[in-house]
Design a protein around this motif. Sequence first.
Motif, PDB file in Angstrom:
ATOM      1  N   PRO A 186       0.817  -1.224   0.000  1.00  0.00           N
ATOM      2  CA  PRO A 186       0.000   0.000   0.000  1.00  0.00           C
ATOM      3  C   PRO A 186       0.845   1.265   0.000  1.00  0.00           C
ATOM      4  N   VAL A 187       2.158   1.118  -0.154  1.00  0.00           N
ATOM      5  CA  VAL A 187       3.057   2.274  -0.097  1.00  0.00           C
ATOM      6  C   VAL A 187       3.561   2.581  -1.502  1.00  0.00           C
ATOM      7  N   PHE A 188       3.451   3.873  -1.871  1.00  0.00           N
ATOM      8  CA  PHE A 188       3.947   4.339  -3.177  1.00  0.00           C
ATOM      9  C   PHE A 188       4.992   5.430  -2.918  1.00  0.00           C
ATOM     10  N   PRO A 189       6.306   5.076  -3.041  1.00  0.00           N
ATOM     11  CA  PRO A 189       7.367   6.063  -2.793  1.00  0.00           C
ATOM     12  C   PRO A 189       7.821   6.729  -4.095  1.00  0.00           C
ATOM     13  N   ALA A 190       8.805   7.625  -3.958  1.00  0.00           N
ATOM     14  CA  ALA A 190       9.477   8.270  -5.102  1.00  0.00           C
ATOM     15  C   ALA A 190       8.499   8.947  -6.039  1.00  0.00           C
ATOM     16  N   LEU A 191       7.607   9.719  -5.467  1.00  0.00           N
ATOM     17  CA  LEU A 191       6.582  10.392  -6.255  1.00  0.00           C
ATOM     18  C   LEU A 191       6.929  11.862  -6.449  1.00  0.00           C
ATOM     19  N   SER A 192       6.630  12.340  -7.637  1.00  0.00           N
ATOM     20  CA  SER A 192       6.753  13.774  -7.921  1.00  0.00           C
ATOM     21  C   SER A 192       5.418  14.450  -7.661  1.00  0.00           C
ATOM     22  N   SER A 193       5.458  15.751  -7.635  1.00  0.00           N
ATOM     23  CA  SER A 193       4.249  16.528  -7.369  1.00  0.00           C
ATOM     24  C   SER A 193       3.226  16.289  -8.477  1.00  0.00           C
ATOM     25  N   ALA A 194       2.041  15.809  -8.105  1.00  0.00           N
ATOM     26  CA  ALA A 194       0.963  15.532  -9.060  1.00  0.00           C
ATOM     27  C   ALA A 194      -0.297  15.146  -8.278  1.00  0.00           C
ATOM     28  N   LEU A 195      -1.393  14.965  -8.999  1.00  0.00           N
ATOM     29  CA  LEU A 195      -2.648  14.483  -8.393  1.00  0.00           C
ATOM     30  C   LEU A 195      -2.737  12.981  -8.631  1.00  0.00           C
ATOM     31  N   TYR A 196      -2.847  12.207  -7.545  1.00  0.00           N
ATOM     32  CA  TYR A 196      -2.850  10.759  -7.653  1.00  0.00           C
ATOM     33  C   TYR A 196      -4.179  10.190  -7.123  1.00  0.00           C
ATOM     34  N   GLU A 197      -4.617   9.082  -7.739  1.00  0.00           N
ATOM     35  CA  GLU A 197      -5.769   8.304  -7.227  1.00  0.00           C
ATOM     36  C   GLU A 197      -5.296   6.875  -7.011  1.00  0.00           C
ATOM     37  N   LEU A 249      -6.082   3.128  -6.453  1.00  0.00           N
ATOM     38  CA  LEU A 249      -7.126   2.122  -6.648  1.00  0.00           C
ATOM     39  C   LEU A 249      -6.789   0.877  -5.845  1.00  0.00           C
ATOM     40  N   ILE A 250      -7.849   0.183  -5.341  1.00  0.00           N
ATOM     41  CA  ILE A 250      -7.637  -1.062  -4.622  1.00  0.00           C
ATOM     42  C   ILE A 250      -8.605  -2.111  -5.142  1.00  0.00           C
ATOM     43  N   GLN A 251      -8.211  -3.369  -5.009  1.00  0.00           N
ATOM     44  CA  GLN A 251      -9.100  -4.475  -5.369  1.00  0.00           C
ATOM     45  C   GLN A 251      -8.635  -5.729  -4.643  1.00  0.00           C
ATOM     46  N   ASN A 252      -9.582  -6.670  -4.420  1.00  0.00           N
ATOM     47  CA  ASN A 252      -9.198  -7.967  -3.874  1.00  0.00           C
ATOM     48  C   ASN A 252      -9.714  -9.065  -4.796  1.00  0.00           C
ATOM     49  N   ASN A 253      -9.469 -10.318  -4.418  1.00  0.00           N
ATOM     50  CA  ASN A 253      -9.815 -11.421  -5.316  1.00  0.00           C
ATOM     51  C   ASN A 253     -11.286 -11.791  -5.287  1.00  0.00           C
ATOM     52  N   THR A 254     -12.097 -11.100  -4.460  1.00  0.00           N
ATOM     53  CA  THR A 254     -13.554 -11.346  -4.467  1.00  0.00           C
ATOM     54  C   THR A 254     -14.290 -10.303  -5.282  1.00  0.00           C
ATOM     55  N   GLY A 255     -13.551  -9.360  -5.861  1.00  0.00           N
ATOM     56  CA  GLY A 255     -14.177  -8.337  -6.694  1.00  0.00           C
ATOM     57  C   GLY A 255     -14.496  -7.064  -5.963  1.00  0.00           C
ATOM     58  N   CYS A 256     -14.096  -6.970  -4.692  1.00  0.00           N
ATOM     59  CA  CYS A 256     -14.326  -5.732  -3.938  1.00  0.00           C
ATOM     60  C   CYS A 256     -13.293  -4.703  -4.375  1.00  0.00           C
ATOM     61  N   SER A 257     -13.723  -3.517  -4.718  1.00  0.00           N
ATOM     62  CA  SER A 257     -12.794  -2.490  -5.219  1.00  0.00           C
ATOM     63  C   SER A 257     -13.244  -1.125  -4.760  1.00  0.00           C
ATOM     64  N   GLY A 258     -12.298  -0.180  -4.842  1.00  0.00           N
ATOM     65  CA  GLY A 258     -12.600   1.186  -4.448  1.00  0.00           C
ATOM     66  C   GLY A 258     -11.419   2.067  -4.727  1.00  0.00           C
ATOM     67  N   SER A 259     -11.518   3.308  -4.326  1.00  0.00           N
ATOM     68  CA  SER A 259     -10.417   4.254  -4.518  1.00  0.00           C
ATOM     69  C   SER A 259     -10.461   5.329  -3.460  1.00  0.00           C
TER      70      SER A 259
END
Length: 468
Positions: free
Chosen positions: A445-456, A458-468
């Motif tokens: 769940p960690v996203f390093p080394a990012l530059s300045s921007a707008l990020y979204e 997304l998540i999902q699991n193997n049962t089809g549950c997803s979100g953002s």
Amino acid sequence: MKPFLFSSLLVLTTTVFFAQSTPDHRTCGTDSVHAHMMGLPGFSDAWKDKVDAVNDNLISVANRGECDDPLIIPVAAHFQNTGIPIDCAIEMALDQVEIMNADFGGYNDDIATWNNLQPQLWPAISNAESCICFCLATLNHPDGFGLEDGDYAVTIDQTDGDNDGAWSGYLNFWVRTIGGGVLGYSPLGGNGNGDGVTVDPAYFGSTSCGGNTVSPPFDLGRTMTHEVGHYLLLEHPWAGGGCASSDDVADTPVTDNPQFGCPNDEIINCDEPILWPTYMEYCDDPCLFMFSAGQVERMETYVTQNLTNLLDNSVTVCQESACLDFEVDVNFSDETCAGNDGLIALEATGGTEPYNFSIDGGAVMTSNTSFNGLSENTYNVYVIDDFGCEFFQEVELERDDPTIVVADLQHEYCSDGAGLIEVDVQENSVFEYSIDGGLSWQDSPVFPALSSALYEVLIQNNTGCSGS
């Protein structure tokens, strides 16, 4: 001894025959029947005592909400020499009972006409919804008529006249040709000891079938509503005739004669506007569409004082009565992100045990009350008790959206590309994550080394549950 004498007198058969002719307006034979009965020894005094008891103890319907304790009256229909086959007879009887329940309950379609006319023509008069309702009996039938549990209490050519002691405990409908322009008749204040209401098949209900045609303008079933009103002690509004007469109902204006046809405006008689829409008038069916509050009070008082035998019998012969306290409590929880963990829990009370339960409309029944491991879907809950009382409810289970929070957020410094986003999914499930619109996924769940921007994220699991 008067009550005993009255009970004995009322079971006398009072079959009335009229010369055959085609009616050009409504005519009721109740006044003739009542005049005959009043001439019987002892009947007049006993009847007056009963009327006085009703007048002195009227049950008020003012400010009453819904009926917590409906007054259910069991009905049996007996067709006599009509040539109408049983399937059609049952259809006609069910139709008539449905019409009467709407008329007495005040939910008939044409009650809207009363609501439109009342403020201008009868501002001081209110209609009322009666707690009296009717069921075509289906259980514990009298012996000797070939009826089994589940059959409707409808007979063909098995009775004669307008009284049969075998059918005590029922409001009997005697369906036979009367003639003489008379549509129907009833005792004025029935007793439920095998008596009932007589009607010509041409004016019974609103269904034409089996070679019988229900004839306009008396084809909406209001003849039986009118006659059953008599059975429950309502007189015609003009009573004995003349402006000094009284029908013993306080809110029905005095009138000295019946009204015919289909009025649509104010008619003054005896100094007051005639209440021509009341079911106890002689207007055509389309122009009868209400009982006044006073009429409802009188009928309900009469039922509770004099027809307890019918009310008691309804508990054993009417499925509607047996099911009054049958209830099902439905609880459910939606499917979570873990998947296939939705739940529907049912609890039945009242009615007759054992109960059987289903969530697919009855295709598969079980004695289990809990249904788990369910996914997002629409389920048709169906419960039935041992007596046949039924419960239906549609339940929609949804899928819970995952709860996502930002656990850590670090901005880059002087365009050093060292920004960081860490998210936390507060669900008991394993997820994968994307920050590029789903082009690539990772387990962390960690996203390093990012530059300045707008990020979204997304998540999902193997049962089809997803979100953002």
